[in-house]
Design a protein around this motif. Structure first.
Motif, mmCIF file in Angstrom:
data_model
loop_
_atom_site.group_PDB
_atom_site.id
_atom_site.type_symbol
_atom_site.label_atom_id
_atom_site.label_comp_id
_atom_site.label_asym_id
_atom_site.label_seq_id
_atom_site.Cartn_x
_atom_site.Cartn_y
_atom_site.Cartn_z
ATOM 1 N N ASN A 113 19.811 -35.193 -6.989
ATOM 2 C CA ASN A 113 18.885 -35.724 -7.832
ATOM 3 C C ASN A 113 17.952 -36.513 -6.818
ATOM 4 O O ASN A 113 19.026 -36.905 -6.201
ATOM 5 C CB ASN A 113 19.014 -35.886 -9.238
ATOM 6 C CG ASN A 113 19.433 -34.705 -10.269
ATOM 7 O OD1 ASN A 113 19.083 -33.964 -9.943
ATOM 8 N ND2 ASN A 113 20.129 -35.201 -11.432
ATOM 9 N N ASP A 171 16.696 -25.928 -17.948
ATOM 10 C CA ASP A 171 18.023 -26.445 -18.256
ATOM 11 C C ASP A 171 18.424 -25.725 -19.498
ATOM 12 O O ASP A 171 17.539 -26.115 -20.334
ATOM 13 C CB ASP A 171 18.902 -27.950 -18.497
ATOM 14 C CG ASP A 171 20.045 -28.292 -18.987
ATOM 15 O OD1 ASP A 171 20.574 -28.957 -18.166
ATOM 16 O OD2 ASP A 171 20.928 -27.402 -19.779
ATOM 17 N N TRP A 203 24.115 -37.275 -9.049
ATOM 18 C CA TRP A 203 24.005 -38.452 -8.246
ATOM 19 C C TRP A 203 25.128 -38.502 -7.386
ATOM 20 O O TRP A 203 26.983 -39.084 -8.308
ATOM 21 C CB TRP A 203 24.092 -38.968 -9.397
ATOM 22 C CG TRP A 203 22.997 -39.346 -9.773
ATOM 23 C CD1 TRP A 203 21.353 -39.419 -10.076
ATOM 24 C CD2 TRP A 203 22.343 -38.598 -11.116
ATOM 25 N NE1 TRP A 203 20.539 -39.513 -11.049
ATOM 26 C CE2 TRP A 203 20.817 -38.556 -11.961
ATOM 27 C CE3 TRP A 203 23.463 -38.284 -12.195
ATOM 28 C CZ2 TRP A 203 20.439 -38.255 -13.314
ATOM 29 C CZ3 TRP A 203 23.150 -37.790 -13.828
ATOM 30 C CH2 TRP A 203 21.942 -37.934 -14.014
ATOM 31 N N GLU A 238 25.830 -26.220 -15.322
ATOM 32 C CA GLU A 238 26.243 -28.071 -15.816
ATOM 33 C C GLU A 238 26.325 -28.069 -17.546
ATOM 34 O O GLU A 238 25.634 -28.541 -17.894
ATOM 35 C CB GLU A 238 24.605 -28.477 -15.710
ATOM 36 C CG GLU A 238 24.796 -30.266 -15.693
ATOM 37 C CD GLU A 238 23.308 -30.614 -15.908
ATOM 38 O OE1 GLU A 238 21.862 -30.635 -15.945
ATOM 39 O OE2 GLU A 238 22.927 -31.698 -15.037
ATOM 40 N N ILE A 265 14.136 -32.912 -20.311
ATOM 41 C CA ILE A 265 15.401 -33.060 -20.656
ATOM 42 C C ILE A 265 15.100 -33.493 -22.788
ATOM 43 O O ILE A 265 14.024 -34.211 -22.506
ATOM 44 C CB ILE A 265 16.076 -34.637 -20.051
ATOM 45 C CG1 ILE A 265 16.621 -34.112 -18.610
ATOM 46 C CG2 ILE A 265 17.185 -34.951 -20.821
ATOM 47 C CD1 ILE A 265 17.085 -35.122 -17.563
ATOM 48 N N ARG A 302 28.195 -28.702 -25.666
ATOM 49 C CA ARG A 302 27.723 -28.292 -23.550
ATOM 50 C C ARG A 302 28.723 -28.111 -23.146
ATOM 51 O O ARG A 302 29.146 -28.563 -21.818
ATOM 52 C CB ARG A 302 27.204 -30.292 -23.498
ATOM 53 C CG ARG A 302 26.418 -30.110 -22.408
ATOM 54 C CD ARG A 302 25.280 -31.088 -21.671
ATOM 55 N NE ARG A 302 24.038 -30.733 -20.949
ATOM 56 C CZ ARG A 302 24.031 -31.304 -20.056
ATOM 57 N NH1 ARG A 302 23.812 -32.897 -20.799
ATOM 58 N NH2 ARG A 302 22.703 -31.215 -19.046
ATOM 59 N N GLU A 305 12.870 -31.567 -14.411
ATOM 60 C CA GLU A 305 13.365 -30.747 -15.346
ATOM 61 C C GLU A 305 13.112 -31.306 -17.133
ATOM 62 O O GLU A 305 13.069 -33.004 -17.061
ATOM 63 C CB GLU A 305 15.268 -31.227 -15.106
ATOM 64 C CG GLU A 305 15.899 -29.856 -16.448
ATOM 65 C CD GLU A 305 17.187 -31.123 -16.219
ATOM 66 O OE1 GLU A 305 17.423 -32.286 -15.966
ATOM 67 O OE2 GLU A 305 18.441 -30.239 -17.588
ATOM 68 N N GLN A 357 19.490 -24.458 -14.717
ATOM 69 C CA GLN A 357 20.966 -24.552 -15.465
ATOM 70 C C GLN A 357 21.668 -24.061 -17.096
ATOM 71 O O GLN A 357 20.526 -23.891 -17.811
ATOM 72 C CB GLN A 357 21.239 -26.474 -15.158
ATOM 73 C CG GLN A 357 20.385 -26.748 -14.224
ATOM 74 C CD GLN A 357 20.650 -28.402 -14.216
ATOM 75 O OE1 GLN A 357 19.960 -28.885 -14.963
ATOM 76 N NE2 GLN A 357 20.653 -28.984 -13.211
ATOM 77 N N MET A 391 13.495 -36.601 -10.914
ATOM 78 C CA MET A 391 13.566 -37.213 -12.032
ATOM 79 C C MET A 391 12.601 -38.319 -12.054
ATOM 80 O O MET A 391 11.772 -38.865 -11.543
ATOM 81 C CB MET A 391 15.410 -37.652 -12.460
ATOM 82 C CG MET A 391 15.986 -37.522 -12.170
ATOM 83 S SD MET A 391 17.441 -38.002 -12.514
ATOM 84 C CE MET A 391 17.148 -37.663 -14.433
ATOM 85 N N HIS A 399 18.780 -27.886 -22.468
ATOM 86 C CA HIS A 399 17.992 -29.173 -23.103
ATOM 87 C C HIS A 399 16.877 -27.871 -24.157
ATOM 88 O O HIS A 399 16.103 -28.692 -25.011
ATOM 89 C CB HIS A 399 17.263 -29.304 -21.981
ATOM 90 C CG HIS A 399 18.468 -30.556 -21.523
ATOM 91 N ND1 HIS A 399 18.717 -31.233 -22.543
ATOM 92 C CD2 HIS A 399 18.369 -30.897 -19.961
ATOM 93 C CE1 HIS A 399 19.538 -31.919 -21.702
ATOM 94 N NE2 HIS A 399 19.007 -31.898 -20.052
ATOM 95 N N HIS A 424 15.810 -32.740 -7.799
ATOM 96 C CA HIS A 424 15.218 -32.363 -8.849
ATOM 97 C C HIS A 424 14.806 -34.109 -9.507
ATOM 98 O O HIS A 424 15.372 -34.854 -8.809
ATOM 99 C CB HIS A 424 16.774 -32.659 -9.966
ATOM 100 C CG HIS A 424 15.893 -32.851 -11.115
ATOM 101 N ND1 HIS A 424 17.053 -33.650 -12.157
ATOM 102 C CD2 HIS A 424 14.882 -33.307 -12.100
ATOM 103 C CE1 HIS A 424 16.367 -33.537 -13.886
ATOM 104 N NE2 HIS A 424 15.192 -33.522 -13.384
ATOM 105 N N GLN A 463 12.741 -27.108 -13.228
ATOM 106 C CA GLN A 463 13.836 -26.751 -13.790
ATOM 107 C C GLN A 463 14.079 -26.724 -14.947
ATOM 108 O O GLN A 463 14.016 -27.431 -15.845
ATOM 109 C CB GLN A 463 14.937 -27.862 -12.909
ATOM 110 C CG GLN A 463 16.607 -27.785 -13.107
ATOM 111 C CD GLN A 463 16.829 -29.145 -12.432
ATOM 112 O OE1 GLN A 463 16.569 -29.232 -11.247
ATOM 113 N NE2 GLN A 463 18.167 -29.535 -12.836
HETATM 114 O O1 3PY Z 1 20.809 -34.227 -17.528
HETATM 115 C C1 3PY Z 1 20.416 -33.247 -16.944
HETATM 116 O O2 3PY Z 1 20.832 -31.906 -17.411
HETATM 117 C C2 3PY Z 1 20.142 -32.956 -15.575
HETATM 118 O O3 3PY Z 1 20.235 -31.794 -15.283
HETATM 119 C C3 3PY Z 1 19.402 -34.452 -14.974
HETATM 120 O O4 3PY Z 1 19.931 -34.036 -13.784
#
Ligand code: 3PY
Length: 253
Positions: A45, A168, A21, A231, A134, A201, A132, A194, A90, A171, A88, A166
């Motif tokens: 994002n 991650d 952001w 991330e 989450i 984390r 993505e 990510q 959202m 997540h 991204h 995406q």
């Molecule tokens: O919260 C996250 O993992 C993100 O990538 C938000 O963009």
């Protein structure tokens, strides 16, 4: 890395940064930083929406379609200024006071419609849109998109080649586990990755439950050619925490 310091990223040898952001900054000033540091902006994002009212993106929020389109236009303006080729998009959160079960069909239909619009607008700029999942178990209980399975179904309905997944790993481990199967199954949809260790984390080589050397090897075997976004919250300083890159990838960043 904009959250920490693009200069630190460049000093550490990274070629690219994510800037989730960045809308409180001037895009022209940010461009100067990328030119000074030689960094590529790999991902940004869409704007969060109105954080005061609990938004975290508007892609799936019924009745906010105009706000979504304005936010997307702003993101595209920043991406073009920064020569960023990934946005991204959202999904946003289940609105306060509503039950997820009662509104999920309408939110999914809204997200599909907004993603189709975004795909057509982004295609004109050569920009990839990403969605993505989450996790709602730990990170964000109200977030709408909370599993790779749900995301895959939505991507099938959107049916646009420039809207991808995406992943991650942080997540995916929390929401579903089963990382090897899920990565193999959804690999064709993955447009960005990510990483962060679970549960805290932090860096991939910090104490935790995910075997990143195994996962990086799996991604390499599957032919992943994209970026891997760091991330995570460094346990100490950003630079001190970069040993894992040297350990796992012999320093390639
Ligand atoms: O919260 C996250 O993992 C993100 O990538 C938000 O963009």
């Amino acid at each position: 890395m904009f959250r920490y310091s693009p200069q630190a990223a460049a000093r550490a040898g990274f070629q690219a940064v994510e800037a989730a952001w960045l809308y409180d900054s001037d895009p022209g000033e940010l461009r100067k930083v990328t030119e000074q540091t030689g960094l590529e902006v790999a991902l940004i994002n869409t704007p969060p929406g109105d954080l005061k009212s609990g938004d975290l993106g508007l892609g799936a929020v019924p009745g906010r379609e105009q706000d979504f389109r304005q936010g997307l236009a702003l993101a595209i303006n920043f991406a073009k200024t920064l020569d960023c080729k990934r946005i991204h998009v959202m999904a946003g959160r289940v609105p306060a006071g509503l039950q997820r079960s009662a509104t999920s069909m309408e939110m999914e239909a809204t997200f599909v419609q907004n993603l189709r619009y975004a795909a057509d607008v982004l295609a004109k700029e050569g920009i990839l849109g990403l969605i993505e999942p989450i996790n709602t178990r730990v990170t964000d209980p109200q977030y709408f998109l909370d599993s790779p399975h749900q995301a895959a179904e939505i991507l099938q309905k959107v049916d646009r080649p420039n809207i991808k997944l995406q992943m991650d790993v942080y997540h995916w481990q929390i929401m579903d586990g089963n990382l090897t199967q899920n990565i193999q199954k959804y690999f064709p949809l993955i447009g960005h990755v990510q990483v962060a260790q679970v549960p805290d984390r932090h860096e991939p080589d910090s104490p935790g439950e995910v075997n990143f050397p195994y996962l990086f090897n799996l991604l390499e075997k599957l032919g992943y050619q994209g970026y891997v976004g760091c991330e995570y919250k460094p346990m100490g300083s950003t630079e001190a925490g970069l040993d894992w890159v040297r350990k796992y990838w012999g320093g390639k960043k």
